[in-house]
Scaffold this motif. Structure first.
Motif, short mmCIF file in Angstrom:
data_model
loop_
_atom_site.label_atom_id
_atom_site.label_comp_id
_atom_site.label_asym_id
_atom_site.label_seq_id
_atom_site.Cartn_x
_atom_site.Cartn_y
_atom_site.Cartn_z
N PHE A 59 11.05 -37.62 145.47
CA PHE A 59 10.12 -36.66 144.86
C PHE A 59 9.87 -35.48 145.79
N ALA A 60 9.60 -35.77 147.06
CA ALA A 60 9.31 -34.71 148.03
C ALA A 60 10.54 -33.83 148.26
N ASN A 61 11.70 -34.45 148.33
CA ASN A 61 12.93 -33.66 148.51
C ASN A 61 13.19 -32.78 147.30
N ASP A 62 12.94 -33.31 146.12
CA ASP A 62 13.15 -32.53 144.90
C ASP A 62 12.23 -31.33 144.84
N CYS A 63 10.97 -31.53 145.17
CA CYS A 63 9.99 -30.45 145.09
C CYS A 63 10.34 -29.31 146.04
N THR A 64 10.81 -29.66 147.22
CA THR A 64 11.04 -28.64 148.26
C THR A 64 12.47 -28.10 148.26
N SER A 65 13.33 -28.57 147.37
CA SER A 65 14.72 -28.10 147.34
C SER A 65 14.97 -27.07 146.25
N LYS A 66 13.95 -26.74 145.48
CA LYS A 66 14.11 -25.79 144.38
C LYS A 66 13.96 -24.35 144.87
N ILE A 67 14.38 -23.42 144.04
CA ILE A 67 14.29 -22.00 144.40
C ILE A 67 12.84 -21.57 144.54
N GLU A 68 12.02 -21.98 143.56
CA GLU A 68 10.61 -21.61 143.64
C GLU A 68 9.91 -22.48 144.69
N PRO A 69 8.89 -21.93 145.35
CA PRO A 69 8.20 -22.67 146.41
C PRO A 69 7.55 -23.94 145.86
N CYS A 70 7.59 -24.99 146.64
CA CYS A 70 6.90 -26.23 146.28
C CYS A 70 5.41 -26.03 146.55
N PRO A 71 4.54 -26.25 145.55
CA PRO A 71 3.11 -25.95 145.72
C PRO A 71 2.35 -26.98 146.55
N GLY A 114 3.71 -28.49 149.54
CA GLY A 114 4.24 -28.65 150.88
C GLY A 114 5.45 -27.77 151.12
N ASP A 115 5.65 -27.39 152.37
CA ASP A 115 6.77 -26.50 152.71
C ASP A 115 8.07 -27.24 152.91
N THR A 116 7.97 -28.47 153.39
CA THR A 116 9.15 -29.32 153.59
C THR A 116 8.84 -30.69 153.00
N ALA A 117 9.89 -31.51 152.87
CA ALA A 117 9.67 -32.86 152.32
C ALA A 117 8.69 -33.64 153.20
N GLN A 118 8.84 -33.51 154.52
CA GLN A 118 7.93 -34.23 155.41
C GLN A 118 6.51 -33.69 155.29
N ASP A 119 6.39 -32.38 155.09
CA ASP A 119 5.07 -31.78 154.92
C ASP A 119 4.39 -32.32 153.66
N VAL A 120 5.17 -32.46 152.58
CA VAL A 120 4.61 -33.03 151.35
C VAL A 120 4.05 -34.42 151.62
N LYS A 121 4.82 -35.25 152.31
CA LYS A 121 4.37 -36.63 152.57
C LYS A 121 3.20 -36.66 153.55
N ASP A 122 3.21 -35.77 154.52
CA ASP A 122 2.10 -35.72 155.48
C ASP A 122 0.80 -35.32 154.79
N PHE A 125 7.49 -37.79 135.08
CA PHE A 125 6.10 -37.72 135.50
C PHE A 125 5.91 -36.93 136.80
N TRP A 126 6.99 -36.50 137.42
CA TRP A 126 6.86 -35.83 138.71
C TRP A 126 6.04 -34.55 138.59
N GLU A 127 6.18 -33.85 137.48
CA GLU A 127 5.39 -32.61 137.32
C GLU A 127 3.90 -32.92 137.27
N PHE A 128 3.53 -34.06 136.68
CA PHE A 128 2.12 -34.44 136.64
C PHE A 128 1.63 -34.85 138.02
N LEU A 129 2.50 -35.47 138.80
CA LEU A 129 2.13 -35.81 140.16
C LEU A 129 1.89 -34.56 140.98
N THR A 130 2.77 -33.57 140.84
CA THR A 130 2.58 -32.30 141.55
C THR A 130 1.26 -31.66 141.14
#
Length: 514
Positions: free
Chosen positions: A277-289, A291-299, A339-344
């Protein structure tokens, strides 16, 4: 929260649409009745009751076919087949195809344990329209679930308190409170459903399913099991290997694991899904809302949960979003990539002090509707697991395992380790360390594993194939995300499953779909 239901129960995320007027009374004296000779009385399906999750009667299928409902009589105690009976709620949609090409009834179990098949089959029926061309689609509430002698434990207000409690204690006082809450819940189950608790094992449900097969008029059981439904299917195959027809296991439970090993596997599986999930969010063209990186999302998620432990935020009024509720809400969202969009969205809001979305996800996990009414999902889940699982774990045992669970998942490790206490002081002894699914001589069973499955990790598919025995299990791999594979709509998976169930074409063992 005194212990969460086994997380695989949350595979059932649909709104319950059960049948409120299906009669399932215990106490029917049927000593002289031959249950194999019974005829099901099919009727129109009414609206579901509160314990079944509420909602409207199931809508007609494409072409106008109406759902039909009936009650199957089975022995309360299979050791006393002429004794007291209970009713099993059954639902069906008749085949849409040529009656001369009809194979039989395809029986579904969607998982849990504790999930209502009567509710779930209509909700997902459009996914199985292809299969209805040659089968009647059938499902049921297993014993202890919904209207099938449904187990009752605590009431709605007590359950609201139950799920507000801390499921990951940090000190001796919190550990003591966890045990007290668990004991209170388990005592309520014994008080309200004590006569049923010894008879909700998976072996009992498998025997019910064989009687259902016979009463439906099939020489063989045609079966589609998902999540816990794969365990039920495996137990059926072990008990009745010569009666297995075409069967599919999807989202496969590892039948070789005890509860500790299963929970540790889930910790790894949910961590893998969170990583994806974290990798998917941060690998898209648009910014992940979030976290900046996958690790940042999890942190940031870890920090949120730590903060919620001492300082909950407003959830669904008047309840607060606690650490435990947020954890279960996140887990629920990882069951499906949809459901990932709802999690975000839920995480974005939680970072701003609004816990409503994460709490709604948590409520879905626990079977609570928007009116504050709970189905009996959690009560049935705990009851069936505790009747099946022999181990009874202690606080000291869990504390000794915490490092291993935390290494498997920094986010979910504590949560799943402490859930091992859910059968503490349970009224009924557990049956075994793990189910027996060996089925020599059974027809081929298609076993479908998903590499990204959080609740039933991919490795379990191979273990199921090996445990079923040589020449029985046929493994198919789906390289995907979410719980299960068929409902991903992947054409390769659905094509293989449909060809097997409809035409009897067994795919090549080791087939990979992506």
């Amino acid at each position: 929260m005194p212990n969460p239901p086994r997380l695989r129960a949350a595979a059932l995320t649909v709104t319950a649409l059960l049948l409120s007027s299906l009669m399932t009374a215990c106490g029917d004296d049927s000593k002289d009745e031959d249950l194999t000779a019974q005829k099901l009385s099919w009727k129109e399906c009414p609206a579901p009751s509160e314990s079944e999750g509420g909602g409207n009667p199931p809508s007609p299928l494409p072409g106008g076919t109406e759902w039909q409902c009936a009650t199957l009589k089975v022995p309360l105690d299979w050791a006393k087949p002429k004794g007291e009976t209970i009713g099993i709620a059954v639902i069906r949609a008749k085949t849409s195809g040529d009656e001369n090409k009809r194979i039989g009834s395809l029986v579904f179990n969607f998982g849990g344990p504790g999930g209502s098949g009567v509710a779930t089959l209509p909700a997902f029926s459009k996914d199985y329209e292809k299969l209805r061309t040659r089968y009647d689609l059938v499902s049921f509430d297993p014993r202890g679930v919904g209207r099938s002698a449904g187990v009752q434990c605590e009431d709605d207000s007590q359950l609201d308190e139950y799920f507000q409690e801390d499921a990951t204690p940090d000190d001796t006082a919190e550990q003591r409170q966890l045990l007290e809450n668990t004991k209170a819940f388990n005592s309520a189950c014994e008080k309200n459903s004590g006569g049923t608790l010894p008879h909700v094992r998976t072996t009992d449900a498998a025997r019910d399913m064989d009687l259902m097969r016979h009463v439906l008029g099939d020489d063989k059981l045609y079966y589609f099991g998902i999540s816990y439904g794969t365990e039920l299917g495996g137990v059926y195959a072990h008990l009745f290997p010569k009666r297995v027809g075409r069967a599919v296991f999807d989202g496969v439970v590892d039948p070789t694991q005890n509860p500790e090993q299963s929970s540790l596997g889930q910790a790894k599986g949910f961590q893998r899904a969170l990583d994806n999930f974290a990798n998917d969010c941060t690998s898209k063209i648009e910014p992940c809302p979030i976290g900046d990186t996958a690790q940042d999302v999890k942190d940031r998620i870890a920090k949120l949960l730590k903060d919620l432990d001492s300082d909950p935020i407003p959830g669904v009024f008047p309840r607060q979003l606690t650490q435990s509720a947020a954890t279960s809400g996140i887990a629920q969202a990882l069951y499906s990539k949809d459901f990932w969009e709802f999690l975000t969205e839920g995480l974005e809001q939680a970072y701003e002090g609004d816990g409503r979305v994460l709490m709604l996800l948590s409520d879905s996990m626990n079977g609570r509707d928007e009116n504050g009414q709970y189905s009996n999902l959690v009560a049935a889940n705990v009851s069936i697991n505790c009747a099946d699982d022999k181990p009874r774990y202690t606080t000291n045992f869990v504390k000794s395992k915490l490092p291993q669970f935390q290494a498997a998942s920094p986010l979910f490790g504590d949560y799943l380790a402490w859930s091992l206490l859910s059968c503490t002081d349970w009224a009924v002894a557990g049956a075994a360390n793990h189910p027996d699914v060996s089925a020599p001589g059974a027809a081929p069973i298609l076993v479908v594993g998903n590499t990204g499955d959080p609740a039933t990790p991919y490795e379990g598919a191979r273990k199921m194939v090996d445990a079923l025995g040589k020449g029985v299990g046929v493994e198919l791999t789906y390289k995907g995300q979410g719980h299960g594979a068929y409902d991903s709509k992947n054409k390769c998976v659905q094509g293989a499953v449909n060809s097997y169930l409809l035409e009897g074409t067994v795919p090549r063992a080791g087939t990979v779909c992506s």
